[in-house]
Design an enzyme around this catalytic site. Sequence first.
Site, PDB file in Angstrom:
ATOM      1  N   HIS A 117       0.868  -0.363  -1.225  1.00  0.00           N
ATOM      2  CA  HIS A 117       1.195  -1.721  -1.676  1.00  0.00           C
ATOM      3  C   HIS A 117       1.884  -1.711  -3.046  1.00  0.00           C
ATOM      4  O   HIS A 117       2.591  -2.647  -3.392  1.00  0.00           O
ATOM      5  CB  HIS A 117      -0.077  -2.567  -1.855  1.00  0.00           C
ATOM      6  CG  HIS A 117      -0.583  -3.208  -0.605  1.00  0.00           C
ATOM      7  ND1 HIS A 117      -1.318  -2.528   0.323  1.00  0.00           N
ATOM      8  CD2 HIS A 117      -0.462  -4.478  -0.134  1.00  0.00           C
ATOM      9  CE1 HIS A 117      -1.643  -3.358   1.313  1.00  0.00           C
ATOM     10  NE2 HIS A 117      -1.140  -4.538   1.063  1.00  0.00           N
ATOM     11  N   CYS A 173      -1.223   3.956  -3.515  1.00  0.00           N
ATOM     12  CA  CYS A 173      -1.462   2.936  -2.489  1.00  0.00           C
ATOM     13  C   CYS A 173      -0.092   2.384  -2.105  1.00  0.00           C
ATOM     14  O   CYS A 173       0.729   2.096  -2.989  1.00  0.00           O
ATOM     15  CB  CYS A 173      -2.363   1.840  -3.065  1.00  0.00           C
ATOM     16  SG  CYS A 173      -2.496   0.367  -2.019  1.00  0.00           S
ATOM     17  N   CYS A 188      -1.413   4.962   4.608  1.00  0.00           N
ATOM     18  CA  CYS A 188      -2.473   4.233   3.933  1.00  0.00           C
ATOM     19  C   CYS A 188      -3.098   5.189   2.928  1.00  0.00           C
ATOM     20  O   CYS A 188      -3.639   6.232   3.306  1.00  0.00           O
ATOM     21  CB  CYS A 188      -3.511   3.795   4.971  1.00  0.00           C
ATOM     22  SG  CYS A 188      -5.011   3.089   4.277  1.00  0.00           S
ATOM     23  N   ASP A 223      -1.473   1.693   9.043  1.00  0.00           N
ATOM     24  CA  ASP A 223      -2.008   1.332   7.735  1.00  0.00           C
ATOM     25  C   ASP A 223      -3.097   0.293   7.953  1.00  0.00           C
ATOM     26  O   ASP A 223      -3.196  -0.309   9.024  1.00  0.00           O
ATOM     27  CB  ASP A 223      -0.891   0.757   6.849  1.00  0.00           C
ATOM     28  CG  ASP A 223      -1.399   0.374   5.459  1.00  0.00           C
ATOM     29  OD1 ASP A 223      -2.258   1.095   4.916  1.00  0.00           O
ATOM     30  OD2 ASP A 223      -0.948  -0.652   4.910  1.00  0.00           O
ATOM     31  N   SER A 224      -3.910   0.066   6.922  1.00  0.00           N
ATOM     32  CA  SER A 224      -4.927  -0.979   6.995  1.00  0.00           C
ATOM     33  C   SER A 224      -4.290  -2.351   7.194  1.00  0.00           C
ATOM     34  O   SER A 224      -4.900  -3.247   7.752  1.00  0.00           O
ATOM     35  CB  SER A 224      -5.753  -0.988   5.713  1.00  0.00           C
ATOM     36  OG  SER A 224      -4.920  -1.222   4.600  1.00  0.00           O
ATOM     37  N   GLU A 283      -0.712  -9.179  -1.755  1.00  0.00           N
ATOM     38  CA  GLU A 283      -0.817  -9.957  -0.513  1.00  0.00           C
ATOM     39  C   GLU A 283      -0.696 -11.468  -0.796  1.00  0.00           C
ATOM     40  O   GLU A 283      -0.282 -12.228   0.073  1.00  0.00           O
ATOM     41  CB  GLU A 283      -2.124  -9.635   0.227  1.00  0.00           C
ATOM     42  CG  GLU A 283      -2.271  -8.145   0.549  1.00  0.00           C
ATOM     43  CD  GLU A 283      -2.207  -7.804   2.042  1.00  0.00           C
ATOM     44  OE1 GLU A 283      -2.408  -8.686   2.873  1.00  0.00           O
ATOM     45  OE2 GLU A 283      -1.945  -6.628   2.361  1.00  0.00           O
TER      46      GLU A 283
END
Lengths: 267, 267
Positions: free
Chosen positions: A186, A184, A72, A9-10, A150
């Site tokens: 996240h 996504c 990702c 993933d990024s 994040e």
Amino acid sequence: MKGPIGIFDSGLGGLSVVKHLCKLLPSRDIIYFGDTGRVPYGSRSPETIEKYAHQDIKFLQSQGVSMIIAACGTVSSVAPHVGENLGIPFLGVVDPAVKAAIRATSNGKIGVIGTAATINSRAYTRKLLKENPSLEVFEQPCPLLVPLVEAGWISREDLVTREVVRRYLSPLNEKGIDTLILGCTHYPLLKSIISDTMGQNVTLIDTGLESAKAAAKIAAPISHESHKGKCSFFVSDKVDGFKSIAGMFLGYEISEEDIKRVDIEKL
Amino acid sequence: MKGPIGIFDSGLGGLSVVKHLCKLLPSRDIIYFGDTGRVPYGSRSPETIEKYAHQDIKFLQSQGVSMIIAACGTVSSVAPHVGENLGIPFLGVVDPAVKAAIRATSNGKIGVIGTAATINSRAYTRKLLKENPSLEVFEQPCPLLVPLVEAGWISREDLVTREVVRRYLSPLNEKGIDTLILGCTHYPLLKSIISDTMGQNVTLIDTGLESAKAAAKIAAPISHESHKGKCSFFVSDKVDGFKSIAGMFLGYEISEEDIKRVDIEKL
């Protein structure tokens, strides 16, 4: 298919795939690469995303993985062709999520949220309409959701995060969708806020969970069921920065010895 | 000192230095590099920031610049030593801002806001106390402000941005500071919201403006005053993505021919 399962993933979002896959296939070894030195991918151009994804894959292949999951949403949407001709199975998060959304919808109105690059690619819409041209698909880029996650502002009561989610999702609510793809990896950390905004009648599709399920079908458990799989983590920035947020995604703390740094730009 | 002035930043924030420098030294050529393929720097480790800054400088030197400005609060704070032994003048944003803050304060209470990496470095506090050990300095990391600016949520009435700014700045307000260093070149775009939150009695120090003033003292105008300086822009991601937001920082539109892409990782 004996080697470890490679996941990249990024940054940190792909850890939600690791979490689900560990439960589904506890006997398999997993190698995770998070490109923390160049995260986020979602605001970059297709050319740059493709270049980075090639390097990520090259690293996982150097570790002898038997399968690769692009955990990702941005890579899976913008550059799915990076997985062609690798000689091992390659899986993104788009196809499993599209299938789950089609199973879930009753009224045929599906929403998709993701990074700017994901939404610009129109990958979800194209795949959904290919499977069923009568669907109505509504897409919405949500560039601030990754930074909010994040930053750890993920509490259900967080007024800022609630207002950002409301601003992004109101247009989808007005369209009357009954299914929303969280495009996504996240976004599952914001599931409760998204659910509060959309209402209980909207089914949320967790792309990380769906891709883990799809991967578990391909990569069967290894023969010695008693074997406890090991997860190894690799990152392109400092190890301690990764360790501190990884627990939020995995639901358990990892030790610093299980994380190593890689010079990904050299690959 | 005849060559162009080189300016670099992790992305777009440094354009605020370009804007001020064009006004102060209209006859000088400027070469700008924005590392848009790897922005942001502020969440990364010191080692990674230093590595990226070395590459950025190497690129500017390859363009024959006669002076370099690190128009990036993060590089200036975390890795100021990257500018040593270059053989040409090198300027960060910390020193000029520190001097301006010391001139501005009456009560000796100074606040500093910046990215996580900037605040972790304690560069501003160390320099302020070195100049005057009796100062009281209060630092606050603001990791979400760069994403908010890059998303364009900069209107004075934006409820989300106002609430984020309020949450970050309330602790500084309670300390009774009379001067606030905007330690990141993105923050001047939020000046009106920051000012509304802090009140009119708090002086805001614009690091971009102060470093442009300091650079203008070193780099005198070239002899032919009638010469109109040219700005050339280089980026590490796609040109069109840069063009669309650059106008927000510069206050005027730039043409696509003035922007070129660079493969910075190869340097």
